[in-house]
Design a protein around this motif. Structure first.
Motif, PDB file in Angstrom:
ATOM      1  N   VAL A  15      -8.802  43.656  -5.862  1.00 24.49           N
ATOM      2  CA  VAL A  15      -8.051  42.401  -5.850  1.00 24.49           C
ATOM      3  C   VAL A  15      -8.362  41.587  -7.102  1.00 24.49           C
ATOM      4  O   VAL A  15      -7.460  41.020  -7.735  1.00 24.49           O
ATOM      5  CB  VAL A  15      -8.382  41.586  -4.584  1.00 24.49           C
ATOM      6  N   ILE A  16      -9.635  41.540  -7.493  1.00 26.54           N
ATOM      7  CA  ILE A  16     -10.033  40.800  -8.693  1.00 26.54           C
ATOM      8  C   ILE A  16      -9.368  41.398  -9.929  1.00 26.54           C
ATOM      9  O   ILE A  16      -8.857  40.679 -10.784  1.00 26.54           O
ATOM     10  CB  ILE A  16     -11.574  40.808  -8.843  1.00 26.54           C
ATOM     11  N   ASN A  17      -9.359  42.741 -10.019  1.00 24.26           N
ATOM     12  CA  ASN A  17      -8.739  43.406 -11.169  1.00 24.26           C
ATOM     13  C   ASN A  17      -7.246  43.129 -11.233  1.00 24.26           C
ATOM     14  O   ASN A  17      -6.693  42.879 -12.313  1.00 24.26           O
ATOM     15  CB  ASN A  17      -8.994  44.914 -11.110  1.00 24.26           C
ATOM     16  N   LEU A  18      -6.567  43.192 -10.086  1.00 27.31           N
ATOM     17  CA  LEU A  18      -5.139  42.918 -10.064  1.00 27.31           C
ATOM     18  C   LEU A  18      -4.858  41.466 -10.444  1.00 27.31           C
ATOM     19  O   LEU A  18      -3.888  41.174 -11.157  1.00 27.31           O
ATOM     20  CB  LEU A  18      -4.571  43.235  -8.679  1.00 27.31           C
ATOM     21  N   HIS A  19      -5.694  40.575  -9.988  1.00 34.65           N
ATOM     22  CA  HIS A  19      -5.536  39.162 -10.337  1.00 34.65           C
ATOM     23  C   HIS A  19      -5.693  38.967 -11.844  1.00 34.65           C
ATOM     24  O   HIS A  19      -4.961  38.180 -12.463  1.00 34.65           O
ATOM     25  CB  HIS A  19      -6.561  38.333  -9.581  1.00 34.65           C
ATOM     26  N   GLU A  20      -6.622  39.708 -12.428  1.00 39.22           N
ATOM     27  CA  GLU A  20      -6.815  39.633 -13.887  1.00 39.22           C
ATOM     28  C   GLU A  20      -5.561  40.082 -14.620  1.00 39.22           C
ATOM     29  O   GLU A  20      -5.183  39.490 -15.647  1.00 39.22           O
ATOM     30  CB  GLU A  20      -8.005  40.503 -14.301  1.00 39.22           C
ATOM     31  N   ASN A  21      -4.899  41.122 -14.110  1.00 43.19           N
ATOM     32  CA  ASN A  21      -3.661  41.590 -14.736  1.00 43.19           C
ATOM     33  C   ASN A  21      -2.632  40.470 -14.814  1.00 43.19           C
ATOM     34  O   ASN A  21      -1.944  40.296 -15.835  1.00 43.19           O
ATOM     35  CB  ASN A  21      -3.076  42.762 -13.950  1.00 43.19           C
ATOM     36  N   LEU A  22      -2.508  39.711 -13.735  1.00 42.32           N
ATOM     37  CA  LEU A  22      -1.550  38.607 -13.702  1.00 42.32           C
ATOM     38  C   LEU A  22      -1.940  37.493 -14.669  1.00 42.32           C
ATOM     39  O   LEU A  22      -1.078  36.918 -15.353  1.00 42.32           O
ATOM     40  CB  LEU A  22      -1.452  38.048 -12.285  1.00 42.32           C
ATOM     41  N   GLU A 128      -6.362  51.398 -21.115  1.00 46.70           N
ATOM     42  CA  GLU A 128      -5.140  51.362 -20.309  1.00 46.70           C
ATOM     43  C   GLU A 128      -4.480  49.993 -20.442  1.00 46.70           C
ATOM     44  O   GLU A 128      -5.135  48.962 -20.294  1.00 46.70           O
ATOM     45  CB  GLU A 128      -5.472  51.639 -18.846  1.00 46.70           C
ATOM     46  N   VAL A 129      -3.178  49.994 -20.718  1.00 47.20           N
ATOM     47  CA  VAL A 129      -2.454  48.732 -20.803  1.00 47.20           C
ATOM     48  C   VAL A 129      -2.261  48.174 -19.400  1.00 47.20           C
ATOM     49  O   VAL A 129      -1.741  48.856 -18.512  1.00 47.20           O
ATOM     50  CB  VAL A 129      -1.090  48.920 -21.495  1.00 47.20           C
ATOM     51  N   ILE A 130      -2.686  46.931 -19.190  1.00 48.70           N
ATOM     52  CA  ILE A 130      -2.607  46.325 -17.857  1.00 48.70           C
ATOM     53  C   ILE A 130      -1.687  45.106 -17.818  1.00 48.70           C
ATOM     54  O   ILE A 130      -1.374  44.600 -16.742  1.00 48.70           O
ATOM     55  CB  ILE A 130      -4.006  45.946 -17.336  1.00 48.70           C
ATOM     56  N   ALA A 145       5.341  42.522 -17.709  1.00 42.94           N
ATOM     57  CA  ALA A 145       4.819  43.359 -16.616  1.00 42.94           C
ATOM     58  C   ALA A 145       3.319  43.165 -16.517  1.00 42.94           C
ATOM     59  O   ALA A 145       2.628  42.989 -17.529  1.00 42.94           O
ATOM     60  CB  ALA A 145       5.142  44.832 -16.854  1.00 42.94           C
ATOM     61  N   ALA A 146       2.831  43.172 -15.299  1.00 42.41           N
ATOM     62  CA  ALA A 146       1.403  43.276 -15.012  1.00 42.41           C
ATOM     63  C   ALA A 146       1.230  44.539 -14.185  1.00 42.41           C
ATOM     64  O   ALA A 146       1.993  44.774 -13.237  1.00 42.41           O
ATOM     65  CB  ALA A 146       0.907  42.056 -14.239  1.00 42.41           C
ATOM     66  N   LYS A 147       0.286  45.379 -14.553  1.00 40.90           N
ATOM     67  CA  LYS A 147       0.134  46.664 -13.870  1.00 40.90           C
ATOM     68  C   LYS A 147      -0.064  46.444 -12.377  1.00 40.90           C
ATOM     69  O   LYS A 147      -0.935  45.686 -11.956  1.00 40.90           O
ATOM     70  CB  LYS A 147      -1.038  47.445 -14.457  1.00 40.90           C
TER      71      LYS A 147
END
Length: 282
Positions: A15-22, A128-130, A145-147
């Protein structure tokens, strides 16, 4: 109990990683908007150009100034990140995030007043592009886009075109700055064109990939690209549902292919047949 705790920690980390993508995506959008505002101040009649690798590989002071502006904008929020820019910016940081920037992808179009070029900003982590943004200032479109979160244009979700077959497909491509390589690309195009609907040569790989993402073309292929040309656009295309493939050696060059899933197999098969024929005739 230990397994449950491990699973909980893994989920929390995810969840933290996905939040960072945003967060990175939104910062890239903000920086791209700032770049577009700067471009609105430019008098295109007085843009002076220089050449780099060949007589058709242009750069302007606008490219350099815009790259510096984008990095300054990002650095104001992310002081420990790394940066890689087309116009020579290369800085190391300690955060694990690297920004890959092409201030104007499609400089030739920019110089000639052709309304198709893009500001490309990508964030990568661990190679990896995020997060990625491509802004088309003339069309007033910002693709992002956010991964893991899909792709958008001006804040609305986008997906690739559905239901196309190879023979009716619209394919985008571009050409090398090297005269010798262009001869081979001409052979590839001559073999491909009878087997598809038509070709479009927009002049910006970043914009081409976004057009694939929003359904304006069905496939894109180009060789000899630099990483900053496609870093953001490839993520946007991928998150919109395209299949993005890197062929390490296609007739001696790296080939980037992005295509809708419906025609992926047919398109790759045709490319392989073309590669074999050209190799045999060489």
């Amino acid at each position: 109990m230990e397994n449950k705790e491990s699973a909980a920690k893994w989920c929390e980390s995810k969840v933290i990683n996905l939040h960072e993508n945003l967060i990175l995506r939104d910062l890239a959008i903000s920086s791209a908007r700032e770049a577009c505002r700067y471009l609105e101040t430019i008098n295109y009649d007085f843009v002076a150009a220089e050449t780099k690798s060949s007589n058709s590989d242009f750069v302007t002071e606008i490219d350099r100034d815009l790259e510096a502006l984008i990095i300054s904008s990002l650095r104001s929020e992310r002081s420990s990140d790394s940066y890689l820019g087309e116009e020579g910016s290369s800085e190391s940081g300690e955060s694990g995030i690297r920004w890959v920037i092409d201030p104007i992808d499609g400089t030739t179009n920019f110089i000639y007043g052709i309304p198709s070029f893009g500001v490309s900003i990508a964030a990568e982590k661990g190679g990896e592009v995020i997060a990625g943004v491509v802004a088309d200032p003339i069309q007033n479109e910002i693709f992002d886009a956010a991964k893991g979160f899909g792709a958008r244009c001006n804040g609305s979700n986008i997906t690739t075109r559905k239901g196309t077959n190879l023979k009716s497909s619209l394919v985008a491509t571009g050409f090398s700055y090297s005269p010798n390589r262009r001869r081979i690309q001409g052979l590839i195009l001559a073999e491909l064109l009878p087997q598809i609907g038509d070709i479009r040569r927009v002049g910006s790989a970043a914009v081409d990939l976004c057009w694939l993402a929003i359904g304006r073309v069905d496939a894109f292929f180009e060789e000899g690209l630099n990483y900053w040309d496609y870093a953001a656009g490839s993520l946007i295309a991928d998150e919109a549902g395209a299949v993005v493939i890197n062929l390490d050696d296609f007739l001696g060059e790296e080939l980037i292919v992005a295509v809708t899933p419906e025609i992926e197999n047919d398109f790759l098969q045709v490319l392989e047949e073309i590669r074999c024929r050209i190799t045999k005739d060489s």
